[in-house]
Design a protein around this motif. Structure first.
Motif, PDB file in Angstrom:
ATOM      1  N   UNK A  12       4.276   2.754  -3.810  1.00 28.82           N
ATOM      2  CA  UNK A  12       3.562   2.417  -2.580  1.00 28.82           C
ATOM      3  C   UNK A  12       3.702   3.584  -1.609  1.00 28.82           C
ATOM      4  N   UNK A  13       2.574   4.074  -1.124  1.00 32.02           N
ATOM      5  CA  UNK A  13       2.554   5.095  -0.075  1.00 32.02           C
ATOM      6  C   UNK A  13       2.446   4.364   1.250  1.00 32.02           C
ATOM      7  N   UNK A  14       3.245   4.771   2.262  1.00 34.44           N
ATOM      8  CA  UNK A  14       3.171   4.076   3.536  1.00 34.44           C
ATOM      9  C   UNK A  14       3.406   5.006   4.717  1.00 34.44           C
ATOM     10  N   UNK A  15       2.879   4.571   5.859  1.00 36.98           N
ATOM     11  CA  UNK A  15       3.057   5.246   7.137  1.00 36.98           C
ATOM     12  C   UNK A  15       3.564   4.179   8.112  1.00 36.98           C
ATOM     13  N   UNK A  16       3.807   4.537   9.352  1.00 38.17           N
ATOM     14  CA  UNK A  16       4.252   3.513  10.303  1.00 38.17           C
ATOM     15  C   UNK A  16       3.238   2.380  10.498  1.00 38.17           C
ATOM     16  N   UNK A  17       1.965   2.629  10.209  1.00 39.02           N
ATOM     17  CA  UNK A  17       0.930   1.642  10.511  1.00 39.02           C
ATOM     18  C   UNK A  17       0.217   1.025   9.315  1.00 39.02           C
ATOM     19  N   UNK A  18       0.273   1.654   8.162  1.00 40.93           N
ATOM     20  CA  UNK A  18      -0.475   1.137   7.022  1.00 40.93           C
ATOM     21  C   UNK A  18       0.220   1.508   5.711  1.00 40.93           C
ATOM     22  N   UNK A  19      -0.284   0.911   4.636  1.00 38.47           N
ATOM     23  CA  UNK A  19       0.245   1.258   3.327  1.00 38.47           C
ATOM     24  C   UNK A  19      -0.852   1.128   2.287  1.00 38.47           C
ATOM     25  N   UNK A  20      -0.618   1.808   1.171  1.00 33.91           N
ATOM     26  CA  UNK A  20      -1.544   1.705   0.051  1.00 33.91           C
ATOM     27  C   UNK A  20      -0.741   1.561  -1.235  1.00 33.91           C
ATOM     28  N   UNK A  21      -1.089   0.564  -1.983  1.00 38.34           N
ATOM     29  CA  UNK A  21      -0.461   0.316  -3.271  1.00 38.34           C
ATOM     30  C   UNK A  21      -1.103   1.260  -4.281  1.00 38.34           C
ATOM     31  N   UNK A  22      -0.308   2.186  -4.813  1.00 32.00           N
ATOM     32  CA  UNK A  22      -0.846   3.198  -5.722  1.00 32.00           C
ATOM     33  C   UNK A  22      -0.714   2.806  -7.188  1.00 32.00           C
ATOM     34  N   UNK A  23       0.316   2.044  -7.499  1.00 22.04           N
ATOM     35  CA  UNK A  23       0.561   1.684  -8.895  1.00 22.04           C
ATOM     36  C   UNK A  23       1.378   0.402  -8.943  1.00 22.04           C
ATOM     37  N   UNK A  24       0.996  -0.501  -9.834  1.00 23.70           N
ATOM     38  CA  UNK A  24       1.798  -1.689 -10.152  1.00 23.70           C
ATOM     39  C   UNK A  24       1.734  -1.874 -11.659  1.00 23.70           C
ATOM     40  N   UNK A  25       2.887  -2.001 -12.260  1.00 25.56           N
ATOM     41  CA  UNK A  25       2.939  -2.210 -13.709  1.00 25.56           C
ATOM     42  C   UNK A  25       2.197  -3.493 -14.074  1.00 25.56           C
ATOM     43  N   UNK A  26       1.470  -3.472 -15.142  1.00 24.57           N
ATOM     44  CA  UNK A  26       0.581  -4.578 -15.521  1.00 24.57           C
ATOM     45  C   UNK A  26       1.267  -5.916 -15.749  1.00 24.57           C
ATOM     46  N   UNK A  27       2.530  -5.902 -16.118  1.00 28.88           N
ATOM     47  CA  UNK A  27       3.205  -7.166 -16.429  1.00 28.88           C
ATOM     48  C   UNK A  27       3.762  -7.873 -15.193  1.00 28.88           C
ATOM     49  N   UNK A  28       3.500  -7.339 -14.009  1.00 30.74           N
ATOM     50  CA  UNK A  28       4.033  -7.919 -12.779  1.00 30.74           C
ATOM     51  C   UNK A  28       2.987  -8.744 -12.038  1.00 30.74           C
TER      52      UNK A  28
END
Length: 143
Positions: A32-48
């Motif tokens: 997860x990439x994040x800043x003080x105000x927002x975030x972006x989910x870059x990768x999640x393993x498929x089994x989760x």
């Protein structure tokens, strides 16, 4: 101040995920990439999260909110927190590693941006290698 939309280009996002995959292997759960105000989910393993996008987003939003302390006045390891004469003598802050019974959360922050990585159990040396690579990437984007 940079935002996720300014810095997080597809090429940069792909490079962050590739770096984490290369250093942490199949134990990598999420990036997860994040800043003080927002975030972006870059990768999640498929089994989760059973493929449930909303559940995944909600879980990571709570995690990011807890880790945003790195940007605020409650972060006790920032250089600005200490007077030069009272600063601990164990060097500069590098990364945070939170250890749980079934995995880890790693946080790397540089300026007003950060990356959270969740994994299954690993050796500390694998996190150190990842931290160095991510910190260099984050500094290169802003600097």
């Amino acid at each position: 101040m940079s935002s996720a939309s300014d810095i997080n280009t597809p090429a940069f996002a792909d490079a962050l995920v590739s770096t984490c995959r290369a250093t942490l292997g199949d134990s990598l759960r999420s990036v997860v990439y994040f800043t003080p105000d927002e975030f972006e989910l870059l990768y999640v393993r498929r089994d989760l999260y059973g493929g449930d996008t909303q559940q995944t987003h909600d879980a990571k939003a709570a995690l990011v909110e807890a880790e945003r302390v790195a940007f605020g006045p409650d972060e006790h390891y920032n250089k600005e927190t200490y007077e030069a004469e009272s600063r601990p003598d164990f060097g500069d802050y590098e990364f945070t590693l939170r250890v749980f019974s079934e995995g880890f959360i790693g946080r790397v922050v540089s300026g007003a941006q950060g990356v959270l990585v969740t994994t299954d159990e690993l050796e500390l040396s694998e996190f150190e290698e990842m931290e160095v690579a991510i910190r260099q990437m984050l500094r290169g984007v802003v600097g």
